[in-house]
Each structure stands twice: as C-alpha cells, then as structure tokens.
Design a protein around this motif. Structure first.
Motif, PDB file in Angstrom:
ATOM      1  N   VAL A 274       0.854  -1.182   0.000  1.00 30.60           N
ATOM      2  CA  VAL A 274       0.000   0.000   0.000  1.00 30.60           C
ATOM      3  C   VAL A 274       0.893   1.236   0.000  1.00 30.60           C
ATOM      4  O   VAL A 274       1.724   1.412   0.899  1.00 30.60           O
ATOM      5  N   LEU A 275       0.734   2.079  -1.030  1.00 29.30           N
ATOM      6  CA  LEU A 275       1.454   3.344  -1.088  1.00 29.30           C
ATOM      7  C   LEU A 275       0.663   4.385  -0.308  1.00 29.30           C
ATOM      8  O   LEU A 275      -0.565   4.488  -0.473  1.00 29.30           O
ATOM      9  N   ILE A 276       1.368   5.149   0.539  1.00 27.52           N
ATOM     10  CA  ILE A 276       0.712   6.118   1.424  1.00 27.52           C
ATOM     11  C   ILE A 276       1.357   7.483   1.227  1.00 27.52           C
ATOM     12  O   ILE A 276       2.587   7.611   1.243  1.00 27.52           O
ATOM     13  N   PHE A 277       0.492   8.506   1.038  1.00 29.55           N
ATOM     14  CA  PHE A 277       1.003   9.872   0.917  1.00 29.55           C
ATOM     15  C   PHE A 277      -0.027  10.840   1.470  1.00 29.55           C
ATOM     16  O   PHE A 277      -1.139  10.956   0.933  1.00 29.55           O
ATOM     17  N   GLU A 278       0.326  11.505   2.557  1.00 26.86           N
ATOM     18  CA  GLU A 278      -0.499  12.539   3.190  1.00 26.86           C
ATOM     19  C   GLU A 278      -1.949  12.092   3.376  1.00 26.86           C
ATOM     20  O   GLU A 278      -2.895  12.775   2.965  1.00 26.86           O
ATOM     21  N   GLY A 279      -2.118  10.945   3.990  1.00 22.73           N
ATOM     22  CA  GLY A 279      -3.449  10.442   4.317  1.00 22.73           C
ATOM     23  C   GLY A 279      -4.142   9.682   3.215  1.00 22.73           C
ATOM     24  O   GLY A 279      -5.142   9.005   3.454  1.00 22.73           O
ATOM     25  N   GLU A 280      -3.646   9.751   1.980  1.00 23.76           N
ATOM     26  CA  GLU A 280      -4.209   8.988   0.864  1.00 23.76           C
ATOM     27  C   GLU A 280      -3.416   7.703   0.685  1.00 23.76           C
ATOM     28  O   GLU A 280      -2.219   7.653   0.978  1.00 23.76           O
ATOM     29  N   ASN A 281      -4.076   6.663   0.211  1.00 18.93           N
ATOM     30  CA  ASN A 281      -3.370   5.408   0.003  1.00 18.93           C
ATOM     31  C   ASN A 281      -3.909   4.691  -1.223  1.00 18.93           C
ATOM     32  O   ASN A 281      -5.050   4.925  -1.646  1.00 18.93           O
ATOM     33  N   ALA A 282      -3.096   3.834  -1.783  1.00 17.42           N
ATOM     34  CA  ALA A 282      -3.472   3.048  -2.967  1.00 17.42           C
ATOM     35  C   ALA A 282      -2.696   1.741  -2.956  1.00 17.42           C
ATOM     36  O   ALA A 282      -1.481   1.741  -2.725  1.00 17.42           O
ATOM     37  N   ARG A 283      -3.420   0.658  -3.161  1.00 17.88           N
ATOM     38  CA  ARG A 283      -2.738  -0.633  -3.252  1.00 17.88           C
ATOM     39  C   ARG A 283      -2.054  -0.734  -4.610  1.00 17.88           C
ATOM     40  O   ARG A 283      -2.646  -0.419  -5.635  1.00 17.88           O
ATOM     41  N   GLN A 284      -0.797  -1.173  -4.608  1.00 15.69           N
ATOM     42  CA  GLN A 284      -0.001  -1.140  -5.827  1.00 15.69           C
ATOM     43  C   GLN A 284       1.059  -2.233  -5.810  1.00 15.69           C
ATOM     44  O   GLN A 284       1.667  -2.500  -4.783  1.00 15.69           O
ATOM     45  N   GLN A 285       1.251  -2.855  -6.964  1.00 14.18           N
ATOM     46  CA  GLN A 285       2.393  -3.747  -7.134  1.00 14.18           C
ATOM     47  C   GLN A 285       3.567  -2.919  -7.641  1.00 14.18           C
ATOM     48  O   GLN A 285       3.422  -2.152  -8.587  1.00 14.18           O
ATOM     49  N   VAL A 286       4.698  -3.067  -6.999  1.00  9.60           N
ATOM     50  CA  VAL A 286       5.913  -2.385  -7.427  1.00  9.60           C
ATOM     51  C   VAL A 286       6.902  -3.440  -7.902  1.00  9.60           C
ATOM     52  O   VAL A 286       7.251  -4.353  -7.150  1.00  9.60           O
TER      53      VAL A 286
END
Length: 435
Positions: free
Chosen positions: A105-117
C-alpha cells in the motif's frame, strides 16, 4: 472440358444479377475475415504488450518452504536455469530479465493506494527503459536515485503526489513479516488502463531490501524470445532440459489451474527450491477464450447472413433455370447427360462463391490496411490491444480457408435443388417451352 468456360459465359450474361449475388457473398466474407483477423491481432497484441511489461514470454519462479511452512517465492541461485536457457539462444533468445516485486500500500499525506511495485535492474533492462512512456520526469532521474519510483499517472494523481516527494509503502516481506519503507517519485508513466496495476517500477536492490531478500536474488526470471510463435515449443524444450537439473512443479495452463497448483504447493512439504515454469499464454488463457467466443459470434452472424443469401441464390437459380429451359432442352437433345447439366449449374454457383470470396478478401485487406494506418497513440486506454498505437489484423490461413470452404459449401447447397430440377427436365418438353 468446356463446362467451366460455359459456366463463366453464363454468369457474364447476367452481370447485374451476378454482381448482386457475388457482392452479398463478398460482404459476408469481408465481415468474418475482419472479425477473425481483428480478434487474432488483439490476442497477439495483448500477449506482446503483457510480455513487455512482465519481461518475457516464458517465466521461471522459484519457491521454498520456510520452517513455519510458509511458501516463499525467491530464486537464490540461477546457474542451472541460465545454462538451460542459453540452449535456446540459437532459436532466438532476445534477453533475460530478473525481477522482484512487492504488493503493498502506497501512502502519501493520508491517501493510500494498493499497488504492485516491480523491482528491475535498469542497467540490464534497457528495452523497458526505451519502451516506458513517461508523462513527467526523466529516466536519468530514475537511474540517479536508489529509492526512485516510476508510478502510473492515474495512481499518482489519486495520491496527490508530485515529483521528488516521498511516499511510504507498507508491505509484507517474502517470509510474511510486516515492513514499511520509502520511495521517491522520480517519474510518472502514461496510464495504460489494464496495466495500471503493474506499471510501478523501482530499483530491484531497493525492492529486495524491502521484502528482505539479498541484492543478487530475485523472484521471477523472464525469457523474452525473438519470435513469440515459438513460445510453447521453447517452453516445452526448456521444461524437459530443466527436469534433469532442478525440481519442477507440473505445468498449469490457465488461471484456475495455476490457483489449484498454488494450493497444492501450499500443502506440500519439500526442501530446497522448486521451480514453476509458465508462459504468457497461461496467464492470458481467458483472453483466448474471449477471442474464441468473438469468432464464434462472428461466424454465427455470418451464417445467419448466408442463410438469407442462400434463399436469394436458390430463388435466383430457379429464375435462371426458368429463363434457360429451352437452352437446357437443346443441350440435353445434343447428348448432354443429366449429371453434366446439374454439374454446370453447380459450377456457376461455385465460381460465383469463389469470385465473391476473392472480392471479400481483397476488401477485408483494404479495410484492415486503412484501419491499421490510424495512429491512436500510446497514451490511451486501448493501448493494451494496440501495436505501438495501431490496430493490427492477423490473418490465420487455416481459418481463412475454412471460411471460404464454408461459404462455397453453402452456396453449392443453395444451388443444389434448382440444379437437380434442371437436370430432370424432359428435353422434348423443354424445347417446346414458350415464354
């Protein structure tokens, strides 16, 4: 021996009628050829595009069992693998890609998105560097920062992150421990629709550190061939070669079979590393099923069209026989046998169907060529079905011959009853026929 010449002459006597019937046949052939070649082109393009993003046509994945019984995906030593792979070099091996990946899960300033890296070695994967279409940022910035991340523009927009800013990532290591790390957004890539979930890339060494494997280790070895058409042949050759060197799982074709294999792997116990060999077709088998369905739907539509055309052909040949009754009587009086009369009309139907088929194929070629010249670009949601921004049409010879054979058979079937009636005409009665 004169029957073909006579059949051609008879067709040319009623040019308008022949053009109308041949045009209807040509239209049917044009439609089914375009449908078949389009779906074949889509399947090939999707496979090719997936192979570029997944870095291969053939894949090898290593699995170990931890002391707790957890399935660990990692390749630590690939000596035997590379030895076997290089045996297919003469058949057209383009390159080998060694990749790691994390699902987090990528997290930035309270927002998040599940992502394959996906962790890549940028020095080795120059082809990926050339193929990636960046919306913002440069590849130089990606190479310069060890924690750099190339993220899909749509995901970056949803997170509200800008170039140079730091994102947190929460994920599990290969052994199941929770871990938190950082990435720095160095570039954004053009949204590719279906690929948006897999189009985030980082340095393999950094991804390895986050999932707790050594810098030289990785998860998947991808083999990219010069000719995708040899994929299954080379995959089978590689499987047989590796059987003598390493422990392999049975091959599983299709997502359902692969899920079943994963369940079996989770239940089995073994020591050391076991390997799974798969191909891009195994992952995309549902796409092949969709393409087959589209071809069947297209064939059904064309068959319905040809049922209508058959009615027209039958009625037309009845009219022809009525108009040429005295001519038939003359030929019968001169010694032409019933079978020859029937054969003459069937030859006319055959030439009509083949002429219409040739025109239809030519029309399909022209339409396909014009459509393939349109550049839709590489920054659209349909990128997955395109070849470098263009539609492509792939003609399968066996399918084409089969379609023409079906059309010819249906046309002959439509003309069979009127031709049979023509052969049974009494010569004396036919010669006395008045209009």
């Amino acid at each position: 021996m004169n029957s073909p010449r006579i059949a051609f002459r008879n067709l040319s006597r009623q040019k308008k009628r022949s053009f109308l019937l041949g045009g209807a046949i040509a239209f049917g052939i044009l439609i089914i050829t375009l449908v078949n070649s389009f779906t074949a082109g889509v399947v090939e393009n999707v496979q090719e595009n997936f192979s570029h993003f997944l870095a291969g046509h053939i894949f090898l994945t290593g699995y170990e069992k931890s002391p707790s019984g957890r399935l660990v995906s990692v390749i630590r030593d690939d000596e035997y693998l590379t030895e076997a792979i290089h045996r297919i070099e003469q058949s057209g091996l383009r390159y080998i890609a060694r990749r790691s990946s994390l699902n987090g899960v990528l997290i930035f300033e309270g927002e998040n998105a599940r992502q394959q890296v996906v962790g890549v070695n940028w020095d080795e994967e120059r082809y990926l560097r050339d193929r990636l279409v960046l919306r913002e940022g440069t590849m130089e910035a990606v190479l310069a920062e060890p924690r750099s991340l190339v993220l899909n523009e749509k995901v970056a927009g949803r997170l509200g992150v800008a170039l140079g800013e730091t994102l947190l990532v929460q994920m599990q290591t290969v052994t199941g421990q929770q871990n938190v790390g950082e990435f720095i957004l160095a570039a954004t890539s053009v949204d590719t629709g279906i690929f948006s979930g897999m189009s985030a890339y980082g340095h393999r060494a950094h991804v390895n550190q986050l999932i707790n494997i050594e810098p030289g280790e990785y998860i998947t070895l991808g083999i990219f061939l010069e000719d995708m058409g040899r994929m299954e042949v080379e995959a089978q050759r590689l499987y047989q070669a590796l059987q003598q060197q390493v422990s392999l799982f049975p091959r599983a074709a299709g997502p359902q079979a692969m899920r079943g294999l994963m369940s079996e792997m989770a239940e089995e116990e073994w020591e050391g590393t076991r390997y799974q060999l798969s191909t891009i077709s195994d992952y995309l088998q549902p796409l092949n099923q969709i393409a087959s369905t589209l071809n069947i739907v297209g064939l059904v539509v064309v068959l319905i069209l040809f049922v209508i055309i058959m009615v027209g052909i039958t009625n037309t040949f009845r009219m022809i026989i009525y108009e040429r009754t005295r001519e038939i009587g003359t030929m019968r009086a001169l010694g032409l046998q019933r079978g020859s009369v029937r054969g003459l009309f069937l030859l006319e139907a055959l030439f009509l169907s083949l002429g219409g088929a040739l025109v239809g194929l030519a029309g399909a070629f022209v339409v396909g060529l014009v459509l393939s010249l349109i550049n839709f670009g590489t920054d659209n949601q349909f990128f997955v079905i395109l070849r470098e921004g263009h539609l492509s049409f792939k003609v399968l010879p066996a399918q084409l011959v089969g379609n023409v054979a079906i059309v010819a058979a249906l046309t002959l079937l439509a003309a069979l009853v009127p031709a049979g009636r023509a052969s049974k005409l009494n010569p004396a009665h036919a010669l006395r026929k008045t209009y």
